[in-house]
Design a protein around this motif. Structure first.
Motif, short mmCIF file in Angstrom:
data_model
loop_
_atom_site.label_atom_id
_atom_site.label_comp_id
_atom_site.label_asym_id
_atom_site.label_seq_id
_atom_site.Cartn_x
_atom_site.Cartn_y
_atom_site.Cartn_z
N VAL A 77 -15.24 0.61 8.79
CA VAL A 77 -16.26 -0.15 8.05
C VAL A 77 -17.54 -0.25 8.88
CG1 VAL A 77 -16.82 -2.37 6.98
CG2 VAL A 77 -14.48 -1.50 6.87
N LYS A 78 -18.66 0.09 8.23
CA LYS A 78 -19.96 -0.02 8.90
C LYS A 78 -20.46 -1.47 8.79
CE LYS A 78 -24.58 1.88 8.45
NZ LYS A 78 -25.42 1.73 7.27
N LEU A 79 -20.78 -2.07 9.95
CA LEU A 79 -21.28 -3.45 9.95
C LEU A 79 -22.77 -3.48 10.30
CD1 LEU A 79 -20.99 -6.60 10.07
CD2 LEU A 79 -20.40 -6.32 12.49
N GLU A 80 -23.53 -4.24 9.52
CA GLU A 80 -24.93 -4.51 9.88
C GLU A 80 -25.14 -6.02 9.78
OE1 GLU A 80 -28.15 -2.24 7.78
OE2 GLU A 80 -26.39 -1.28 6.92
N HIS A 81 -26.13 -6.53 10.55
CA HIS A 81 -26.50 -7.94 10.43
C HIS A 81 -27.87 -8.01 9.76
CE1 HIS A 81 -23.23 -9.08 13.08
NE2 HIS A 81 -23.59 -8.07 13.86
N MET A 82 -28.07 -9.07 8.97
CA MET A 82 -29.37 -9.23 8.32
C MET A 82 -29.71 -10.73 8.32
SD MET A 82 -30.40 -7.87 4.51
CE MET A 82 -30.42 -6.11 4.81
N LEU A 83 -30.95 -11.05 8.60
CA LEU A 83 -31.37 -12.45 8.55
C LEU A 83 -31.48 -12.87 7.08
CD1 LEU A 83 -34.04 -12.50 11.39
CD2 LEU A 83 -31.69 -13.35 11.49
N VAL A 84 -31.16 -14.14 6.81
CA VAL A 84 -31.04 -14.57 5.42
C VAL A 84 -32.36 -14.45 4.65
CG1 VAL A 84 -31.36 -17.03 6.02
CG2 VAL A 84 -30.23 -16.41 3.90
N ASP A 85 -33.51 -14.70 5.33
CA ASP A 85 -34.78 -14.60 4.61
C ASP A 85 -35.05 -13.15 4.22
OD1 ASP A 85 -34.80 -14.38 7.36
OD2 ASP A 85 -36.78 -15.24 7.66
N ASN A 86 -34.72 -12.23 5.13
CA ASN A 86 -34.87 -10.80 4.80
C ASN A 86 -33.92 -10.41 3.66
OD1 ASN A 86 -35.63 -8.12 4.96
ND2 ASN A 86 -34.15 -7.64 6.55
N CYS A 87 -32.68 -10.95 3.68
CA CYS A 87 -31.70 -10.60 2.65
C CYS A 87 -32.20 -11.03 1.27
CB CYS A 87 -30.36 -11.25 2.97
SG CYS A 87 -29.10 -10.82 1.80
N ALA A 88 -32.80 -12.23 1.20
CA ALA A 88 -33.33 -12.72 -0.08
C ALA A 88 -34.38 -11.74 -0.63
CB ALA A 88 -33.94 -14.11 0.10
N MET A 89 -35.17 -11.16 0.29
CA MET A 89 -36.19 -10.18 -0.15
C MET A 89 -35.53 -8.85 -0.54
SD MET A 89 -39.50 -10.44 2.26
CE MET A 89 -38.71 -10.22 3.83
N GLN A 90 -34.60 -8.40 0.31
CA GLN A 90 -33.98 -7.09 0.08
C GLN A 90 -33.21 -7.04 -1.25
OE1 GLN A 90 -34.39 -4.35 1.87
NE2 GLN A 90 -35.71 -5.41 3.33
N LEU A 91 -32.64 -8.20 -1.65
CA LEU A 91 -31.88 -8.23 -2.91
C LEU A 91 -32.75 -7.86 -4.12
CD1 LEU A 91 -29.56 -11.37 -2.61
CD2 LEU A 91 -28.83 -9.01 -2.98
N VAL A 92 -34.02 -8.22 -4.06
CA VAL A 92 -34.88 -7.86 -5.20
C VAL A 92 -35.72 -6.61 -4.93
CG1 VAL A 92 -35.00 -10.14 -6.28
CG2 VAL A 92 -36.61 -9.57 -4.48
N MET A 93 -35.70 -6.12 -3.67
CA MET A 93 -36.48 -4.91 -3.35
C MET A 93 -35.63 -3.65 -3.38
SD MET A 93 -38.99 -6.16 -0.31
CE MET A 93 -38.68 -4.70 0.63
N ASN A 94 -34.37 -3.81 -2.94
CA ASN A 94 -33.50 -2.64 -2.84
C ASN A 94 -32.03 -3.07 -2.96
OD1 ASN A 94 -32.27 -0.23 -2.27
ND2 ASN A 94 -32.85 -0.18 -0.11
N PRO A 95 -31.63 -3.56 -4.16
CA PRO A 95 -30.27 -4.10 -4.29
C PRO A 95 -29.18 -3.04 -4.10
CG PRO A 95 -31.38 -4.02 -6.44
CD PRO A 95 -32.41 -3.68 -5.42
#
Ligand code: NAD
Length: 360
Positions: free
Chosen positions: A219-237
């Motif tokens: 399994v590939k693991l990445e970490h993401m900060l929550v503020d970035n995740c909120a943006m990424q969900l609508v930019m590149n779901p």
């Protein structure tokens, strides 16, 4: 396989949608040679009417002794129902909190999947949707800010409120193990979401998740900060497979993820404990405005039943069969009113259940 399932139809559209999910499960049992035995218990407003409380000890005991729980929804018209003229701990939704706590359901799984046929309901632009998205938000459900110590005090004439966010390594490890286990059944990618640039609890979260990841080299693991995740969900779901996160971040991100699918009647969910036991329910509420009219979309509940087969009973093939039956019905153009669009064939709750069951 023999399974004992406690069903909790609940209130509003709950009984209608659970009935259709059981119809589909019965077809799976018949085709694949399993036996699903149901025991129905009351929770929510109907339990208040019958016993004066939203969840009885007997109902909780029945759930505890079952192999899995299938729930419809609880609650009534909040502004207009006598169920809400009482203390908060006696209202219908208190039953829900009590059963989650009573069954130690610490892992909440909410898939967010965009059906190509329903892409028009997605609020994102076509170029962002691309090939669509298929993710699972894995939220820790019994720790963190919502369960920490809290108090409000007055100091020098100024009111001050404090909430505490605490996680211990065991709480993080057990949800991380669940997330990696689920990733192994999917596209083998975990994005762990935290705020490690600020919070100590997030730094511990990151450390423990990395330890757990060593047991899942595929399994590939990445970490993401929550503020970035909120943006990424609508930019590149489309980049997300399994999103692993703590209680409050998961509360917010799972709602964001479900909104971008555009159709609340389609979204299942599961809450699991340490073993394979789980409670499965649609992400929506009891929709009192359409109850008893054969208008409710039963698909979220049918898909919750598929999650039950996959996560509690390890019946992947059978879960796939339900999911592809739902896909077929949509491709053939059948729609309940909530997802109806021009050129499609409108059907009611019961017919939608029949159509799905026929395609198993
Ligand atoms: P809701 O999800 O019940 O309804 C919101 C809107 O979506 C309504 O217009 C409803 O008709 C529609 N809708 C919901 N599910 C649908 C389905 N399967 N098919 C077609 N349309 C559907 O949310 P609400 O109106 O805020 O709450 C109603 C009651 O449900 C309240 O008492 C609330 O507390 C309770 N509730 C229960 C749960 C639960 O049991 N897990 C979750 C959320 C809300």
């Amino acid at each position: 396989m023999e399974c004992r399932i406690v069903t909790i139809p609940g209130d509003g559209i709950g009984p209608e949608i659970v009935r259709e999910a059981c119809k589909v499960l019965d077809k799976v049992a018949q085709v694949y040679g399993h036996s699903f035995r149901y025991q129905e218990v009351l929770m929510g407003g109907c339990s208040i009417d019958a016993y004066g409380v939203p969840l009885t000890e007997e109902a909780l005991k029945a759930a505890r002794e079952s192999d899995a729980v299938l729930l419809g929804a609880v609650g009534g018209d909040v502004g207009n129902s006598r169920w809400y003229d009482v203390a908060p701990n006696l209202r219908p939704e208190a039953g829900l909190l009590a059963i989650r706590k009573g069954l130690n359901l610490f892992a909440n799984i909410r898939p967010a999947y965009l059906y190509r046929e329903l892409a028009e309901a997605c609020p994102l632009k076509k170029e962002i949707i691309g090939e669509g998205f298929d993710m699972v938000i894995m939220r820790e459900l019994t720790g963190g800010l919502y369960f920490g110590e809290r108090h409000t005090e007055e100091a020098g004439g100024v009111l001050q409120a404090t909430d505490t966010l605490t996680y211990n390594e065991n709480e993080i490890r057990r949800i991380a193990v669940k997330a990696f286990g689920i990733a192994m059944k999917r596209r083998k990618s975990v994005i762990s979401v935290d705020k490690a640039n600020v919070l100590d609890s997030s730094r511990l979260w990151r450390k423990v998740v990395e330890e757990v990841a060593k047991d899942y080299p595929e399994v590939k693991l990445e970490h993401m900060l929550v503020d970035n995740c909120a943006m990424q969900l609508v930019m590149n779901p489309g980049q997300f497979d399994v999103v692993l996160t703590e209680n409050m971040f998961g509360d917010i991100l799972s709602d964001e993820a479900s909104m971008i699918t555009g159709s609340i009647g389609m979204l299942p969910s599961a809450s699991l404990n340490e073993s394979r036991f789980g409670m499965y329910e649609p992400s929506h509420g009891s929709a009192p405005d359409i109850a008893g009219k054969d208008l409710a979309n039963p698909i979220a509940t049918v898909l919750s039943a598929a999650m039950m087969l996959r996560y509690s009973f390890d019946l992947d093939k059978e879960a796939d069969a339900i999911e592809s039956a739902v896909q077929k019905v949509l491709t053939e153009g059948y729609r309940t009113p909530d997802i109806m669009s021009e050129g499609c064939k409108k059907v009611g709750t019961i017919q939608m259940g029949n159509l799905i069951a026929e395609r198993i």
